[in-house]
Every structure is written in C-alpha cells, then in structure tokens.
Write an enzyme that holds these catalytic residues in place. Structure first.
Site, short mmCIF file in Angstrom:
data_model
loop_
_atom_site.label_atom_id
_atom_site.label_comp_id
_atom_site.label_asym_id
_atom_site.label_seq_id
_atom_site.Cartn_x
_atom_site.Cartn_y
_atom_site.Cartn_z
N SER A 104 0.83 -1.21 0.00
CA SER A 104 0.00 0.00 0.00
C SER A 104 0.86 1.25 0.00
CB SER A 104 -0.91 0.02 1.23
OG SER A 104 -1.60 1.24 1.34
N LYS A 162 -17.42 -1.34 1.10
CA LYS A 162 -16.36 -0.80 1.94
C LYS A 162 -16.80 0.33 2.86
CE LYS A 162 -12.31 -0.22 -0.02
NZ LYS A 162 -11.43 -1.10 0.79
N TYR A 169 -2.73 0.15 9.79
CA TYR A 169 -2.84 -0.52 8.50
C TYR A 169 -1.56 -0.32 7.68
CZ TYR A 169 -3.97 -0.99 3.56
OH TYR A 169 -3.92 -1.32 2.23
#
Length: 357
Positions: free
Chosen positions: A143, A213, A172
């Site tokens: 990411s 989401k 995250y």
C-alpha cells in the site's frame, strides 16, 4: 540489498508435478473484495479468451452484506473461508499456479493492533512460506500507506535503510510496511523465495465493486449519490498552509489499471519486485469530485468542511507514485486518465441498475 533500482529476477518455475495435472488454479485471497473481485473478473476473461482450463478459487469472508454480489457473475471453482485456506492449499498444492494475496484488514482507521497483525502480517508471512515451499507464484497487496506523510518521497526503493526511514501514519500502513521489510530482509539474507513474487504499493484506487467498503469507499463512490441528487458534495478543508481547500493531492488510479499490472506480471514470470502501483500523476480532490458531476452532465457543486480532528495528524496531503521501477521492469501500458476513468466508472457502473462488475 542496496540501490534504488535493484530488482530480484528469478526464472519462472512450475514444478513438473503441476504440469502433469492438466489444469491450473488461481487462488485469490480477499477475492470477494474490491481489488480481489476485479482480479477474479480479469482471470475469468483471460481463461475465456484463451480457451484454457483455469480454475479460480476465492478466499474470503462474505458475511451478511452485499459483498457476495462482487463475485455473483463469476464462474468459480470454489469459495473458501480463510480459516480453511491452508487445508485447501495442502490438498491442492500440485495444481495451484499462483496466489494473489489481496485479503487484509484494509481500513486505515482500524485500531485493533492484534487483529491487524493476524490478518495483514502473519497471514502474509505464512503464505509467503507456503509459496516458497510449493514453488508457487505470489503476488500481494502492499500500500501507498507505507509511505506515511511522504517526507521521504514515494519511491519504491527496496534498500533496507530506505525502507527503515518510512514512517506509516496508521496501523494498516504499518502492517503492510512490516511485511515489505520482512520480505526484503529475507531476500537480502539469501533465503529461499517463491519462483515469482511481487508486492504492489497501491495508491488511491477507485472503480466498480467497492460498495461494501462503507466509509472506506473512494471519493468517487461517495460523491456520486450526492451529485446524482443534484446536491452539494462535501470535501475536507485543508489545514495545511501549502494546500488550498480541495487542493489536497492524491495519485488516483482506476482499478482496471491495477488489474492490468497484475495480469502483466502473470505473463512475465521472470519479473519480481516491490513496485508502486499508481499513475505517476497527482490530482486534487476537487478535480475528482468535479469529474463525477461532469460525467453526469452537471456543474460541480462542492462545499468544504473541517477535517475531523482525530484524522488531522494522520492526513496525507500529497501522494504521487514514482513509476520508474515498474517501467524499467518492462511495463509499457498507459494509465487511464482521471476524467476518463471517473466517466467510465460513473456511466458504466454507478449510473446503472446493476453497478456490479
């Protein structure tokens, strides 16, 4: 392991036992999720075009929402709960050609560190080890959140010291970064690895099948229903003197481009590495929102509201992928422009009776 451009290239290898079986499986973890379900769609398209027998296996938790609709149109060989994943891999090891590992806790606001470690780090390590032992190709989701605030740039540098300087802003991003560092340290130490491996640092992805989401959907998906009602979209104000309201910059990439990169990797099994996956061009949020109105044939109406205080110290004002390394590895496809990507998403999916791919 030093040097910005260093890439570890390995010869593509599928053991002879697999070749004798007559069919291959592709396993997609997070296969009912946003990027995962689009990978499943692309794999199905390839199988139909080639006429080859390719069995697609989705690994995911569907729960009780609309997530199942992301894969409702696909022809699947199996759907596996994550708790049963390694049993399935053990039973089918000789037939699995590649694992696309997209499964993760993807919320940037998740605060349960144990949950994040178990799902984002531990599972990734275990799959890496399994693919190494079973000579199976491994493509996984990293990411852009690994870059933190961007103080050290957005270059996909695999140098161990360069990686150590990155400071993700949330659990995250840290979990993704921890796995990247784990892999690079392993490779630098000369440890065994899968025959092909690739980590992709996805930037701001938008496109069909993200509807489950919730608050983590793209700005396009959030703005669309507001614009469709003829109302005013709300974007965050800037709390940084160098950026005007709506002028916060992101590298927005259509999910189709992410999938194209992964299909290219599938076709080029001699290429391994940690790569950025963006367009290489940062654009303001206000341009993204305006593109939604334009796709609907309307004038943009945008209001700016304060960024919640609990997010301000973790907010990225600028991201832009350096795409040099992926280009150097041989990827030549153009990326979809922002306005064209938003138009296609709105008109072909969001503004239809059935927005699922």
């Amino acid at each position: 392991m030093r040097g910005r451009g260093l890439r570890i290239k390995v010869c593509g290898f599928i053991n002879s036992h697999k070749q004798l079986k007559g069919f291959f499986m592709y396993v997609v973890t997070g296969g009912a999720g946003f990027i995962g379900s689009n990978i499943v769609w692309a794999l199905e398209q390839r199988a139909q075009a080639s006429g080859q027998q390719k069995r697609i296996v989705v690994v995911d938790r569907l729960r009780d929402g609309c997530k199942w609709k992301n894969i409702a149109k696909r022809e699947l060989y199996d759907v596996i709960h994550p708790d049963a994943l390694f049993g399935f891999l053990h039973d089918n090891a000789s037939n699995i050609d590649a694992i696309f590992h997209m499964g993760a806790i993807s919320s940037t606001t998740e605060t349960d560190g144990d949950k994040i470690v178990e799902n984002n780090f531990r599972l990734s390590v275990d799959l890496w080890k399994w693919c190494t032992a079973n000579h199976t190709r491994f493509i996984y989701a990293s990411s852009a959140a690994t870059y933190g605030g961007g103080e050290n740039g957005f270059v996909d540098d695999v140098d161990l010291d360069a990686l150590a300087k990155l400071q993700p802003l949330n659990p995250y991003g840290w979990s993704k970064h921890a796995f990247d560092r784990r892999i690079m340290r392993s490779l630098a130490s000369g440890e065994a690895h899968p025959p092909q491996w690739a980590g992709l640092k996805f930037f701001n992805v938008y496109g069909p099948n993200e509807y489950h989401k919730g608050s983590m959907q793209s700005v396009v998906s959030h703005v669309f229903p507001v614009a469709d009602r003829g109302e005013t979209a709300k974007l965050f104000k800037s709390h940084h003197p160098d950026y005007e309201d709506g002028g916060q910059l992101r590298d927005f990439i259509h999910v189709d481009d992410c999938v194209k990169v992964m299909m290219w990797l599938l076709d080029n099994e001699n290429v391994s590495g940690l790569f950025n996956c963006g367009t290489g061009q940062a654009r303001p949020f206000k341009d993204l929102a305006a593109a939604v109105y334009t796709a609907l044939g309307m004038e943009a109406k945008i209001e700016y509201v304060p960024t919640p205080e609990h997010l301000r110290d973790k907010y990225q004002y600028y991201t832009q992928a350096d795409m040099s390394n992926l280009r150097a590895a041989g990827y030549t496809e153009d990326f979809i422009g922002l306005e064209e990507g938003v138009r296609a998403y709105v008109q072909d999916y969001l503004f239809t009776a059935d927005p699922f791919r």
